[in-house]
Enzyme design. Structure first.
Site, short mmCIF file in Angstrom:
data_model
loop_
_atom_site.label_atom_id
_atom_site.label_comp_id
_atom_site.label_asym_id
_atom_site.label_seq_id
_atom_site.Cartn_x
_atom_site.Cartn_y
_atom_site.Cartn_z
N ASP A 152 4.43 2.88 11.31
CA ASP A 152 3.02 2.60 10.94
C ASP A 152 2.43 3.74 10.11
OD1 ASP A 152 0.71 1.10 10.86
OD2 ASP A 152 -0.04 1.84 12.78
N LEU A 189 26.52 2.20 14.22
CA LEU A 189 25.12 1.96 14.60
C LEU A 189 24.75 0.49 14.41
CD1 LEU A 189 22.15 3.14 15.07
CD2 LEU A 189 21.98 3.14 12.58
N HIS A 227 4.30 1.43 1.08
CA HIS A 227 5.42 0.68 1.66
C HIS A 227 6.74 1.12 1.02
CE1 HIS A 227 2.82 -1.66 4.09
NE2 HIS A 227 2.19 -2.23 3.07
C1 IPE Z 1 2.52 -2.82 13.57
O1 IPE Z 1 1.63 -2.19 12.74
C2 IPE Z 1 3.49 -3.64 12.76
C3 IPE Z 1 4.45 -2.89 11.96
C4 IPE Z 1 4.56 -1.59 11.89
C5 IPE Z 1 5.37 -3.69 11.19
P1 IPE Z 1 0.23 -2.82 12.34
O2 IPE Z 1 -0.39 -1.87 11.38
O3 IPE Z 1 0.40 -4.22 11.88
O4 IPE Z 1 -0.55 -2.86 13.72
P2 IPE Z 1 -2.10 -2.77 14.05
O5 IPE Z 1 -2.77 -3.85 13.24
O6 IPE Z 1 -2.57 -1.41 13.66
O7 IPE Z 1 -2.20 -2.99 15.51
C1 IPE Z 2 3.09 -0.22 8.46
O1 IPE Z 2 2.12 0.42 7.70
C2 IPE Z 2 3.90 -1.21 7.68
C3 IPE Z 2 3.60 -2.62 7.99
C4 IPE Z 2 2.79 -3.06 8.90
C5 IPE Z 2 4.29 -3.61 7.16
P1 IPE Z 2 0.69 -0.21 7.51
O2 IPE Z 2 0.69 -1.05 6.29
O3 IPE Z 2 0.22 -0.89 8.74
O4 IPE Z 2 -0.17 1.10 7.26
P2 IPE Z 2 -1.65 1.41 7.76
O5 IPE Z 2 -1.67 1.19 9.23
O6 IPE Z 2 -2.54 0.44 7.05
O7 IPE Z 2 -1.88 2.81 7.38
MG MG Z 3 -0.79 -0.26 10.38
#
Ligand code: IPE
Ligand code: IPE
Ligand code: MG
Length: 240
Positions: free
Chosen positions: A16, A127, A33
């Protein structure tokens, strides 16, 4: 220092913070990303080096479809690029790729690349790299309940045969061709302190570590620190 005798067998990671990483740098979210994919690649390589047997990464949740079409399709394009460009590396490193989640709902080219990767790495013995895609813990449990109900309906199973092990076998992690033990350690980057629907059943006794870095900044060094943190925990499983 890492204790080689107390390495986790299965590490799961909630990757995240890509969006915030990009925002901090005044870049579009997709640049975050993209950087996140690079960080993931390093963690896959490093898991292999550390002798970890299973790595599960949360790449796209069942709730992430709520994001803009530009972001969602961009994430899948990056995934295709990653999978295609890294396939040789995965094969050479003896990595076996699996998907947790209903990936049939992804764009066609992503499904194709994933299936090629699953096929090309199927017999590898190093792995096991599980990518959670269109994955949700509740969705996974719901699908398991439906399958068990169907077995009861056809008489294949009695209601009192619905044991924890029987439920386990119907989860993505319990499927015969990708059986994965529960993760000893779950890492979530970015400072958010929640599971966001990740491995709800399997995380019952996982140790949780929350490094305060955004996912694209998560290095092998940060990874080792998280494992050291795990190694310092006393696990009790309800005993004393
Ligand atoms: C969880 O992160 C999903 C992934 C890392 C793929 P999110 O960014 O979607 O989760 P919330 O919305 O902060 O809970
Ligand atoms: C995690 O990073 C990746 C996915 C959920 C696909 P985020 O896109 O949720 O990044 P933040 O939380 O907005 O910083
Ligand atoms: Mg996120």
């Amino acid at each position: 220092m890492l204790n080689k005798d107390r390495m986790p067998i299965h590490v799961a990671v909630i990757m995240d913070g890509n969006g915030r990483w990009a925002k901090k740098k005044n870049l579009p979210r997709l640049a975050g990303h993209n950087a996140g994919m690079k960080a993931m690649k390093k963690i896959v390589d490093h898991s292999d080096k550390l002798g970890i047997k299973y790595l599960t990464v949360y790449a796209f949740s069942t709730e992430n479809w709520k994001r803009s079409i530009v972001e969602v399709s961009g994430i899948f394009k990056l995934l295709v690029t990653y999978v295609n460009s890294d396939l040789h590396g995965l094969v050479d490193n003896n990595v076996r790729v699996k998907v947790f989640g209903d990936y049939s709902q992804l764009p066609k080219d992503a499904v194709k690349s994933l299936e090629e990767t699953l096929e090309a790495t199927r017999d590898n013995t190093g792995l096991q790299f599980n990518i959670a895609l269109n994955y949700g813990g509740r969705d996974e449990i719901k699908k398991a309940v439906v399958k068990l109900a169907e077995k009861v309906r056809t008489g294949e199973l009695e209601p009192d045969e619905i044991t924890e092990e029987a439920i386990d076998r119907e989860l993505y992690s319990g499927a015969a061709d990708c059986r994965t033990p529960d993760p000893e350690l779950i890492i979530r980057t970015s400072g958010e302190l929640r599971l966001s629907n990740f491995l709800l059943w399997q995380s019952a006794y996982s140790e949780l570590v929350f490094p305060d870095v955004l996912w694209p900044d998560f290095t092998p060094g940060e990874y080792e620190k998280a494992i050291e943190d795990y190694q310092s925990r006393e696990r009790r499983f309800g005993g004393r």
